[in-house]
Design a protein around this motif. Structure first.
Motif, PDB file in Angstrom:
ATOM      1  N   ARG A   1      -7.764   4.021   7.317  1.00 50.75           N
ATOM      2  CA  ARG A   1      -8.771   4.848   7.983  1.00 50.75           C
ATOM      3  C   ARG A   1      -8.186   6.238   8.189  1.00 50.75           C
ATOM      4  N   ILE A   2      -8.857   7.241   7.664  1.00 50.44           N
ATOM      5  CA  ILE A   2      -8.414   8.624   7.827  1.00 50.44           C
ATOM      6  C   ILE A   2      -8.999   9.153   9.131  1.00 50.44           C
ATOM      7  N   ILE A   3      -8.132   9.520  10.056  1.00 50.51           N
ATOM      8  CA  ILE A   3      -8.558  10.019  11.365  1.00 50.51           C
ATOM      9  C   ILE A   3      -8.818  11.522  11.296  1.00 50.51           C
ATOM     10  N   LYS A   4      -7.892  12.249  10.675  1.00 47.75           N
ATOM     11  CA  LYS A   4      -8.046  13.690  10.455  1.00 47.75           C
ATOM     12  C   LYS A   4      -7.734  13.963   9.000  1.00 47.75           C
ATOM     13  N   GLY A   5      -8.662  14.607   8.313  1.00 43.56           N
ATOM     14  CA  GLY A   5      -8.480  14.918   6.904  1.00 43.56           C
ATOM     15  C   GLY A   5      -7.351  15.914   6.683  1.00 43.56           C
ATOM     16  N   ILE A   6      -6.900  15.967   5.454  1.00 40.84           N
ATOM     17  CA  ILE A   6      -5.774  16.838   5.116  1.00 40.84           C
ATOM     18  C   ILE A   6      -6.175  18.313   5.218  1.00 40.84           C
TER      19      ILE A   6
ATOM     20  N   GLY B   1       0.781  -1.219   0.000  1.00 42.88           N
ATOM     21  CA  GLY B   1       0.000   0.000   0.000  1.00 42.88           C
ATOM     22  C   GLY B   1       0.817   1.276   0.000  1.00 42.88           C
ATOM     23  N   LEU B   2       1.921   1.298   0.776  1.00 47.05           N
ATOM     24  CA  LEU B   2       2.688   2.531   0.929  1.00 47.05           C
ATOM     25  C   LEU B   2       4.120   2.420   0.407  1.00 47.05           C
ATOM     26  N   ASN B   3       4.422   1.333  -0.285  1.00 49.79           N
ATOM     27  CA  ASN B   3       5.708   1.149  -0.981  1.00 49.79           C
ATOM     28  C   ASN B   3       6.938   1.074  -0.081  1.00 49.79           C
ATOM     29  N   PHE B   4       6.768   0.598   1.145  1.00 43.93           N
ATOM     30  CA  PHE B   4       7.929   0.315   1.984  1.00 43.93           C
ATOM     31  C   PHE B   4       8.585  -0.968   1.492  1.00 43.93           C
ATOM     32  N   LYS B   5       9.844  -1.156   1.832  1.00 42.31           N
ATOM     33  CA  LYS B   5      10.583  -2.379   1.507  1.00 42.31           C
ATOM     34  C   LYS B   5      10.867  -3.128   2.798  1.00 42.31           C
ATOM     35  N   ASN B   6      10.769  -4.441   2.732  1.00 43.26           N
ATOM     36  CA  ASN B   6      11.105  -5.292   3.873  1.00 43.26           C
ATOM     37  C   ASN B   6      12.623  -5.470   3.882  1.00 43.26           C
ATOM     38  N   VAL B   7      13.297  -4.976   4.927  1.00 44.32           N
ATOM     39  CA  VAL B   7      14.759  -5.065   4.969  1.00 44.32           C
ATOM     40  C   VAL B   7      15.280  -6.031   6.022  1.00 44.32           C
ATOM     41  N   PHE B   8      14.407  -6.498   6.934  1.00 44.89           N
ATOM     42  CA  PHE B   8      14.861  -7.433   7.969  1.00 44.89           C
ATOM     43  C   PHE B   8      13.658  -8.123   8.596  1.00 44.89           C
ATOM     44  N   GLU B   9      13.816  -9.411   8.897  1.00 40.90           N
ATOM     45  CA  GLU B   9      12.811 -10.174   9.638  1.00 40.90           C
ATOM     46  C   GLU B   9      13.523 -11.029  10.666  1.00 40.90           C
ATOM     47  N   ASN B  10      12.835 -11.290  11.773  1.00 34.91           N
ATOM     48  CA  ASN B  10      13.412 -12.129  12.814  1.00 34.91           C
ATOM     49  C   ASN B  10      12.315 -12.978  13.438  1.00 34.91           C
ATOM     50  N   GLY B  11      12.684 -14.209  13.783  1.00 30.04           N
ATOM     51  CA  GLY B  11      11.772 -15.119  14.469  1.00 30.04           C
ATOM     52  C   GLY B  11      11.215 -16.183  13.549  1.00 30.04           C
ATOM     53  N   ASP B  12      10.797 -17.286  14.159  1.00 28.16           N
ATOM     54  CA  ASP B  12      10.172 -18.377  13.427  1.00 28.16           C
ATOM     55  C   ASP B  12       9.053 -18.939  14.293  1.00 28.16           C
ATOM     56  N   PRO B  13       7.813 -18.503  14.076  1.00 29.55           N
ATOM     57  CA  PRO B  13       7.355 -17.625  13.005  1.00 29.55           C
ATOM     58  C   PRO B  13       7.851 -16.190  13.210  1.00 29.55           C
ATOM     59  N   VAL B  14       7.805 -15.402  12.158  1.00 30.71           N
ATOM     60  CA  VAL B  14       8.297 -14.027  12.190  1.00 30.71           C
ATOM     61  C   VAL B  14       7.519 -13.218  13.226  1.00 30.71           C
ATOM     62  N   GLY B  15       8.275 -12.543  14.096  1.00 31.54           N
ATOM     63  CA  GLY B  15       7.656 -11.714  15.121  1.00 31.54           C
ATOM     64  C   GLY B  15       8.169 -10.284  15.116  1.00 31.54           C
ATOM     65  N   PHE B  16       9.139 -10.001  14.240  1.00 36.64           N
ATOM     66  CA  PHE B  16       9.717  -8.665  14.157  1.00 36.64           C
ATOM     67  C   PHE B  16      10.156  -8.400  12.727  1.00 36.64           C
ATOM     68  N   VAL B  17       9.823  -7.192  12.222  1.00 31.15           N
ATOM     69  CA  VAL B  17      10.132  -6.826  10.841  1.00 31.15           C
ATOM     70  C   VAL B  17      10.595  -5.374  10.811  1.00 31.15           C
ATOM     71  N   ILE B  18      11.604  -5.098  10.000  1.00 29.75           N
ATOM     72  CA  ILE B  18      12.011  -3.719   9.741  1.00 29.75           C
ATOM     73  C   ILE B  18      11.632  -3.388   8.308  1.00 29.75           C
ATOM     74  N   LEU B  19      10.907  -2.289   8.150  1.00 30.25           N
ATOM     75  CA  LEU B  19      10.489  -1.791   6.843  1.00 30.25           C
ATOM     76  C   LEU B  19      11.129  -0.429   6.623  1.00 30.25           C
TER      77      LEU B  19
ATOM     78  N   LEU C   1       0.443  11.291  -0.605  1.00 33.32           N
ATOM     79  CA  LEU C   1       0.320  10.226   0.393  1.00 33.32           C
ATOM     80  C   LEU C   1      -1.118  10.113   0.892  1.00 33.32           C
ATOM     81  N   TYR C   2      -1.807  11.226   1.013  1.00 27.16           N
ATOM     82  CA  TYR C   2      -3.211  11.209   1.434  1.00 27.16           C
ATOM     83  C   TYR C   2      -4.044  10.378   0.446  1.00 27.16           C
ATOM     84  N   SER C   3      -3.846  10.627  -0.846  1.00 28.33           N
ATOM     85  CA  SER C   3      -4.554   9.851  -1.878  1.00 28.33           C
ATOM     86  C   SER C   3      -4.183   8.390  -1.814  1.00 28.33           C
ATOM     87  N   GLN C   4      -2.905   8.110  -1.620  1.00 25.72           N
ATOM     88  CA  GLN C   4      -2.445   6.733  -1.529  1.00 25.72           C
ATOM     89  C   GLN C   4      -3.092   6.027  -0.335  1.00 25.72           C
ATOM     90  N   CYS C   5      -3.165   6.702   0.805  1.00 29.98           N
ATOM     91  CA  CYS C   5      -3.799   6.118   1.991  1.00 29.98           C
ATOM     92  C   CYS C   5      -5.276   5.829   1.732  1.00 29.98           C
TER      93      CYS C   5
END
Length: 123
Positions: free
Chosen positions: A90-95, A29-47, A80-84
């Motif tokens: 869920r938009i909490i406060k509009g732009i 949705g927001l074009n982040f990249k997954n750069v790290f994962e830890n755990g089996d099953p995964v319990g921590f991720v860095i984006l 980013l507002y349009s992308q969200c």
């Protein structure tokens, strides 16, 4: 005399109930990249996306607070507002333009984590 220290980056740690749903939201949705994962099953991720970094930590009983847990500066809040909106965040406060020189809005991720987004105007 105390030696001065230089601070490096600081990253928001977001508790999430389902790491796969949250990863999909931020990556697809927001074009982040997954750069790290830890755990089996995964319990921590860095984006990461450009200078922004989020750490997702699995907390199955998590209940999000009713205030923003992170502030994100961007160069175009309108985009980013349009992308969200397009990914169903869920938009909490509009732009809106604030009198202190920021175009801002607040959205919530699938776990209810509120992210306060800002664009500095007139730079």
């Amino acid at each position: 005399m105390q030696h001065p220290i230089k601070f490096g980056r600081i990253a928001a740690v977001l508790p999430v109930k389902n790491i796969n749903i949250s990863k999909a939201f931020y990556i697809n949705g927001l074009n982040f990249k997954n750069v790290f994962e830890n755990g089996d099953p995964v319990g921590f991720v860095i984006l990461r996306r450009e200078d922004a970094e989020l750490h997702l930590t699995l907390q199955p009983q998590y209940k999000a607070p009713s205030f923003p847990v992170a502030h994100l500066l961007v160069d175009d809040a309108n985009v980013l507002y349009s992308q969200c909106q397009n990914v169903g965040a869920r938009i909490i406060k509009g732009i809106q333009d604030k009198d202190y020189g920021i175009r801002a809005f607040v959205f919530a991720d699938p776990d209810g984590n509120r992210i306060d987004v800002g664009q500095i105007l007139n730079q």
